[in-house]
Motif scaffolding. Structure first.
Motif, PDB file in Angstrom:
ATOM      1  N   ALA A  91      15.078  47.602 -14.152  1.00 32.17           N
ATOM      2  CA  ALA A  91      15.883  48.357 -12.884  1.00 32.17           C
ATOM      3  C   ALA A  91      17.199  47.521 -12.672  1.00 32.17           C
ATOM      4  O   ALA A  91      18.267  48.368 -12.258  1.00 32.17           O
ATOM      5  CB  ALA A  91      15.041  47.809 -11.707  1.00 32.17           C
ATOM      6  N   THR A  92      17.371  46.486 -12.846  1.00 36.44           N
ATOM      7  CA  THR A  92      18.499  45.987 -12.536  1.00 36.44           C
ATOM      8  C   THR A  92      19.681  46.280 -13.848  1.00 36.44           C
ATOM      9  O   THR A  92      20.810  46.433 -13.545  1.00 36.44           O
ATOM     10  CB  THR A  92      18.877  44.428 -12.706  1.00 36.44           C
ATOM     11  OG1 THR A  92      18.099  43.524 -13.918  1.00 36.44           O
ATOM     12  CG2 THR A  92      17.924  43.716 -11.441  1.00 36.44           C
ATOM     13  N   GLN A  93      19.138  46.399 -14.990  1.00 37.08           N
ATOM     14  CA  GLN A  93      20.136  46.837 -16.173  1.00 37.08           C
ATOM     15  C   GLN A  93      20.617  48.281 -15.684  1.00 37.08           C
ATOM     16  O   GLN A  93      21.671  48.551 -15.861  1.00 37.08           O
ATOM     17  CB  GLN A  93      19.084  46.883 -17.336  1.00 37.08           C
ATOM     18  CG  GLN A  93      19.297  45.552 -17.935  1.00 37.08           C
ATOM     19  CD  GLN A  93      18.456  45.491 -19.388  1.00 37.08           C
ATOM     20  OE1 GLN A  93      17.547  46.377 -19.295  1.00 37.08           O
ATOM     21  NE2 GLN A  93      18.462  44.386 -19.917  1.00 37.08           N
ATOM     22  N   GLU A  94      19.621  49.022 -15.286  1.00 39.13           N
ATOM     23  CA  GLU A  94      19.892  50.590 -15.025  1.00 39.13           C
ATOM     24  C   GLU A  94      21.052  50.598 -13.708  1.00 39.13           C
ATOM     25  O   GLU A  94      22.034  51.130 -13.559  1.00 39.13           O
ATOM     26  CB  GLU A  94      18.722  51.310 -14.190  1.00 39.13           C
ATOM     27  CG  GLU A  94      17.961  51.838 -15.407  1.00 39.13           C
ATOM     28  CD  GLU A  94      16.585  52.478 -14.865  1.00 39.13           C
ATOM     29  OE1 GLU A  94      16.765  53.196 -13.710  1.00 39.13           O
ATOM     30  OE2 GLU A  94      15.671  52.547 -15.491  1.00 39.13           O
ATOM     31  N   LEU A  95      20.824  49.544 -12.622  1.00 42.45           N
ATOM     32  CA  LEU A  95      21.934  49.513 -11.679  1.00 42.45           C
ATOM     33  C   LEU A  95      22.997  48.989 -12.218  1.00 42.45           C
ATOM     34  O   LEU A  95      24.239  49.321 -11.584  1.00 42.45           O
ATOM     35  CB  LEU A  95      21.154  48.407 -10.746  1.00 42.45           C
ATOM     36  CG  LEU A  95      22.159  48.145  -9.193  1.00 42.45           C
ATOM     37  CD1 LEU A  95      22.082  49.436  -8.537  1.00 42.45           C
ATOM     38  CD2 LEU A  95      21.353  47.067  -8.677  1.00 42.45           C
ATOM     39  N   SER A  96      23.075  48.061 -13.183  1.00 41.04           N
ATOM     40  CA  SER A  96      24.375  47.559 -13.795  1.00 41.04           C
ATOM     41  C   SER A  96      25.164  48.989 -14.303  1.00 41.04           C
ATOM     42  O   SER A  96      26.568  48.884 -14.154  1.00 41.04           O
ATOM     43  CB  SER A  96      23.978  46.462 -14.944  1.00 41.04           C
ATOM     44  OG  SER A  96      23.612  45.422 -14.279  1.00 41.04           O
ATOM     45  N   GLN A  97      24.571  49.862 -14.864  1.00 37.31           N
ATOM     46  CA  GLN A  97      25.061  50.944 -15.696  1.00 37.31           C
ATOM     47  C   GLN A  97      25.664  51.757 -14.402  1.00 37.31           C
ATOM     48  O   GLN A  97      26.881  52.163 -14.738  1.00 37.31           O
ATOM     49  CB  GLN A  97      23.936  51.998 -16.489  1.00 37.31           C
ATOM     50  CG  GLN A  97      23.731  50.868 -17.783  1.00 37.31           C
ATOM     51  CD  GLN A  97      22.842  51.714 -18.595  1.00 37.31           C
ATOM     52  OE1 GLN A  97      22.188  52.684 -17.973  1.00 37.31           O
ATOM     53  NE2 GLN A  97      22.308  51.370 -19.711  1.00 37.31           N
ATOM     54  N   VAL A  98      25.057  52.078 -13.447  1.00 38.80           N
ATOM     55  CA  VAL A  98      25.620  52.694 -12.160  1.00 38.80           C
ATOM     56  C   VAL A  98      26.575  52.134 -11.667  1.00 38.80           C
ATOM     57  O   VAL A  98      27.929  52.872 -11.386  1.00 38.80           O
ATOM     58  CB  VAL A  98      24.355  53.049 -11.150  1.00 38.80           C
ATOM     59  CG1 VAL A  98      24.908  53.775  -9.971  1.00 38.80           C
ATOM     60  CG2 VAL A  98      23.267  53.706 -11.855  1.00 38.80           C
ATOM     61  N   LEU A  99      26.736  50.668 -11.299  1.00 35.14           N
ATOM     62  CA  LEU A  99      27.703  50.185 -10.617  1.00 35.14           C
ATOM     63  C   LEU A  99      28.879  49.772 -11.559  1.00 35.14           C
ATOM     64  O   LEU A  99      30.028  49.645 -11.158  1.00 35.14           O
ATOM     65  CB  LEU A  99      27.268  48.751 -10.086  1.00 35.14           C
ATOM     66  CG  LEU A  99      26.372  48.819  -9.068  1.00 35.14           C
ATOM     67  CD1 LEU A  99      25.581  47.547  -8.432  1.00 35.14           C
ATOM     68  CD2 LEU A  99      26.666  49.683  -7.661  1.00 35.14           C
ATOM     69  N   GLY A 100      28.523  49.789 -12.821  1.00 37.20           N
ATOM     70  CA  GLY A 100      29.558  49.275 -13.685  1.00 37.20           C
ATOM     71  C   GLY A 100      29.980  47.778 -13.854  1.00 37.20           C
ATOM     72  O   GLY A 100      31.018  47.472 -14.330  1.00 37.20           O
TER      73      GLY A 100
END
Length: 67
Positions: free
Chosen positions: A23-32
């Protein structure tokens, strides 16, 4: 509690942390920016969570035993 049961329980905590990491990896992609956890952090957080639950269970068992 048998060692097999302890290991199985710990694996559940590791799986929970792996889901959290995904989930945090997905968030990382969204946030950049990278807000994900390293593999070491995943194991560390799983161990911390498991230790809390195990300590609580031991305390409850000891209280029952002392009554």
């Amino acid at each position: 509690m048998s060692s097999k049961q302890l290991i199985a329980d710990f694996r559940k905590f590791v799986e929970i942390q792996k889901e959290r990491q995904a989930a945090t990896q997905e968030l990382s992609q969204v946030l950049g920016i990278d807000v994900s956890f390293s593999d070491e952090e995943v194991i560390e957080y799983a161990m911390q969570s498991y230790n809390k639950v195990l300590q609580k269970q031991i305390a409850e068992d000891v209280l029952k035993w002392m009554k």
